[in-house]
Design a protein around this motif. Structure first.
Motif, mmCIF file in Angstrom:
data_model
loop_
_atom_site.group_PDB
_atom_site.id
_atom_site.type_symbol
_atom_site.label_atom_id
_atom_site.label_comp_id
_atom_site.label_asym_id
_atom_site.label_seq_id
_atom_site.Cartn_x
_atom_site.Cartn_y
_atom_site.Cartn_z
ATOM 1 N N GLY A 268 0.823 -1.204 0.000
ATOM 2 C CA GLY A 268 0.000 0.000 0.000
ATOM 3 C C GLY A 268 0.853 1.248 0.000
ATOM 4 O O GLY A 268 1.752 1.409 -0.818
ATOM 5 N N THR A 269 0.581 2.134 0.956
ATOM 6 C CA THR A 269 1.366 3.363 1.085
ATOM 7 C C THR A 269 2.425 3.247 2.178
ATOM 8 O O THR A 269 3.086 4.233 2.509
ATOM 9 C CB THR A 269 0.451 4.560 1.388
ATOM 10 O OG1 THR A 269 -0.294 4.301 2.586
ATOM 11 C CG2 THR A 269 -0.512 4.809 0.232
ATOM 12 N N ALA A 270 2.590 2.060 2.734
ATOM 13 C CA ALA A 270 3.646 1.846 3.727
ATOM 14 C C ALA A 270 4.990 1.720 3.013
ATOM 15 O O ALA A 270 5.069 1.455 1.812
ATOM 16 C CB ALA A 270 3.355 0.593 4.543
ATOM 17 N N LEU A 271 6.077 1.911 3.748
ATOM 18 C CA LEU A 271 7.416 1.817 3.182
ATOM 19 C C LEU A 271 8.155 0.669 3.845
ATOM 20 O O LEU A 271 8.290 0.625 5.075
ATOM 21 C CB LEU A 271 8.172 3.136 3.391
ATOM 22 C CG LEU A 271 9.602 3.196 2.863
ATOM 23 C CD1 LEU A 271 9.654 2.926 1.363
ATOM 24 C CD2 LEU A 271 10.220 4.557 3.179
ATOM 25 N N ARG A 272 8.640 -0.254 3.005
ATOM 26 C CA ARG A 272 9.379 -1.410 3.501
ATOM 27 C C ARG A 272 10.858 -1.329 3.167
ATOM 28 O O ARG A 272 11.705 -1.701 3.982
ATOM 29 C CB ARG A 272 8.790 -2.690 2.891
ATOM 30 C CG ARG A 272 9.463 -3.983 3.354
ATOM 31 C CD ARG A 272 9.007 -5.166 2.516
ATOM 32 N NE ARG A 272 9.428 -5.037 1.117
ATOM 33 C CZ ARG A 272 10.657 -5.368 0.677
ATOM 34 N NH1 ARG A 272 11.568 -5.836 1.512
ATOM 35 N NH2 ARG A 272 10.960 -5.215 -0.607
ATOM 36 N N ALA A 273 11.172 -0.828 1.948
ATOM 37 C CA ALA A 273 12.564 -0.860 1.521
ATOM 38 C C ALA A 273 12.803 0.089 0.360
ATOM 39 O O ALA A 273 11.884 0.453 -0.384
ATOM 40 C CB ALA A 273 12.969 -2.282 1.112
ATOM 41 N N VAL A 274 14.064 0.469 0.210
ATOM 42 C CA VAL A 274 14.544 1.138 -0.991
ATOM 43 C C VAL A 274 15.137 0.062 -1.888
ATOM 44 O O VAL A 274 15.958 -0.744 -1.446
ATOM 45 C CB VAL A 274 15.618 2.190 -0.654
ATOM 46 C CG1 VAL A 274 16.250 2.744 -1.927
ATOM 47 C CG2 VAL A 274 15.024 3.314 0.169
ATOM 48 N N VAL A 275 14.714 0.034 -3.156
ATOM 49 C CA VAL A 275 15.229 -0.943 -4.116
ATOM 50 C C VAL A 275 16.228 -0.232 -5.026
ATOM 51 O O VAL A 275 15.937 0.834 -5.580
ATOM 52 C CB VAL A 275 14.087 -1.546 -4.956
ATOM 53 C CG1 VAL A 275 14.633 -2.558 -5.957
ATOM 54 C CG2 VAL A 275 13.036 -2.187 -4.047
ATOM 55 N N PHE A 276 17.418 -0.824 -5.202
ATOM 56 C CA PHE A 276 18.476 -0.190 -5.977
ATOM 57 C C PHE A 276 18.463 -0.657 -7.430
ATOM 58 O O PHE A 276 18.045 -1.774 -7.745
ATOM 59 C CB PHE A 276 19.826 -0.455 -5.327
ATOM 60 C CG PHE A 276 19.951 0.156 -3.962
ATOM 61 C CD1 PHE A 276 20.120 1.519 -3.810
ATOM 62 C CD2 PHE A 276 19.874 -0.636 -2.813
ATOM 63 C CE1 PHE A 276 20.210 2.094 -2.553
ATOM 64 C CE2 PHE A 276 19.970 -0.079 -1.547
ATOM 65 C CZ PHE A 276 20.137 1.302 -1.419
ATOM 66 N N ALA A 277 18.943 0.223 -8.310
ATOM 67 C CA ALA A 277 18.899 -0.051 -9.741
ATOM 68 C C ALA A 277 19.707 -1.266 -10.142
ATOM 69 O O ALA A 277 19.355 -2.001 -11.066
ATOM 70 C CB ALA A 277 19.381 1.189 -10.514
ATOM 71 N N GLY A 278 20.818 -1.501 -9.454
ATOM 72 C CA GLY A 278 21.670 -2.627 -9.797
ATOM 73 C C GLY A 278 21.326 -3.909 -9.067
ATOM 74 O O GLY A 278 22.066 -4.893 -9.131
ATOM 75 N N GLY A 279 20.202 -3.918 -8.363
ATOM 76 C CA GLY A 279 19.826 -5.072 -7.566
ATOM 77 C C GLY A 279 20.098 -4.825 -6.102
ATOM 78 O O GLY A 279 20.945 -4.008 -5.729
#
Length: 315
Positions: free
Chosen positions: A213-224
């Motif tokens: 939803g609108t919760a935040l779990r993680a930042v995902v990086f472009a290189g994996g």
């Protein structure tokens, strides 16, 4: 002369552009001074997306919508103040020193003075998943939202000295802070500062924010790979919503690295240097924007406008 008949020839004492905290505060001050005042509000207050107001004495935790509704109820007690739902689309200062503005609904407003309090356009990094979380776990001001998000692992999305300062400051709310530069580097001195303050550093480009939803779990990086966080402080840059300030003769201060605001230049009382033209709130801030600061600046601008009207012979 009665409170509801203190203007002539259709000219108000003051026209307030914007019905946010600063504009309503200015209108309250003008109303209590029995000044014929028109507030034109487009209803685009930037904090309406927030769950609550943080740090405003007497209203801590109140919803922004509830706050504005209560403020308008208070204004209704002052017959010299009128609030209309419309948008100011243009304006000019006349040769006689009065102001004329055009309204989106087709009308025209005329006044002896103007208080600009239109709020600002917040521009944040174009990271997928950021916009829908803005005002919740993704925020701009730690003093406004840090308490509600305390003790979560937090990230700071910013570059340069402002990112370092923001990350070190965020340690007041959590012991787990990571500065995310989104591909930008940092200096050796900045690395030393971060390490000394116990702040992590991740320079990888960011692909998206993730969470249910609108919760935040993680930042995902472009290189994996990803970094688990529960909140993200983001440096946003604030820009004027329209060319109105310049049209009326005000001077703008362009954003710099530390103060990310295209602010209207004003003195301590909200005077722009153009006779009769004042500005308040986020649009004229020289400090990090907040509702508390907006209320104070609106009061000062309204008082300055009323005093100048008196000096000019308007009782």
């Amino acid at each position: 002369m009665s409170d509801n008949d203190r203007s002539d020839s259709g000219i108000r004492d003051c026209l307030v552009v914007g019905g946010g905290a600063a504009g309503l505060s200015a209108a309250l001050t003008l109303g209590r001074a029995r000044r014929a005042t028109l507030v034109v509000d487009a209803g685009r207050q930037s904090n309406l997306v927030a769950a609550g107001i943080g740090g405003l004495l007497g209203h801590d935790g109140r919803t922004p919508a509830g706050y504005y509704a209560a403020a308008r109820t208070e204004l209704a007690a002052y017959p010299s103040v009128e609030v209309v739902a419309d948008e100011v689309t243009g304006g000019r200062r006349e040769d006689d020193g009065t102001f004329t503005v055009t309204l989106g609904g087709g009308g025209v407003g005329r006044a002896r003075s103007v208080v600009l309090a239109p709020g600002m356009e917040y521009r944040h990094p174009a990271v997928p998943g950021l916009r829908e979380r803005w005002g919740g776990p993704v925020f701009h001001c730690p003093f406004c939202h840090g308490w509600e998000l305390r003790e979560r692992p937090m990230g700071v999305l910013a570059r340069g000295a402002v990112g370092v300062h923001g990350a070190l400051n965020l340690r007041a709310w959590t012991g787990r802070v990571t500065l995310l530069t989104n591909g930008a580097g940092v200096t050796a001195e900045q690395r030393r500062q971060l390490a000394g303050g116990g702040v992590g550093l991740d320079e990888r480009p960011i692909a998206a924010l993730d969470g249910p939803g609108t919760a935040l779990r993680a930042v995902v990086f472009a290189g994996g790979g990803e970094l688990a966080i529960g909140a993200l402080l983001v440096k946003a840059t604030l820009y004027q919503r329209s060319p109105l300030a310049r049209e009326l003769g005000a001077t703008l201060i362009e954003p710099d690295e530390m103060l990310s605001v295209q602010a209207i230049r004003v003195d301590a009382m909200g005077r722009t240097g153009v006779p009769g033209l004042y500005a308040a709130g986020d649009a004229a801030t020289s400090v990090p924007p907040s509702l508390a600061a907006a209320v104070a600046s609106g009061h000062l601008a309204g008082a300055a406008a009323s005093v100048q009207l008196a000096v000019a012979g308007r009782r």
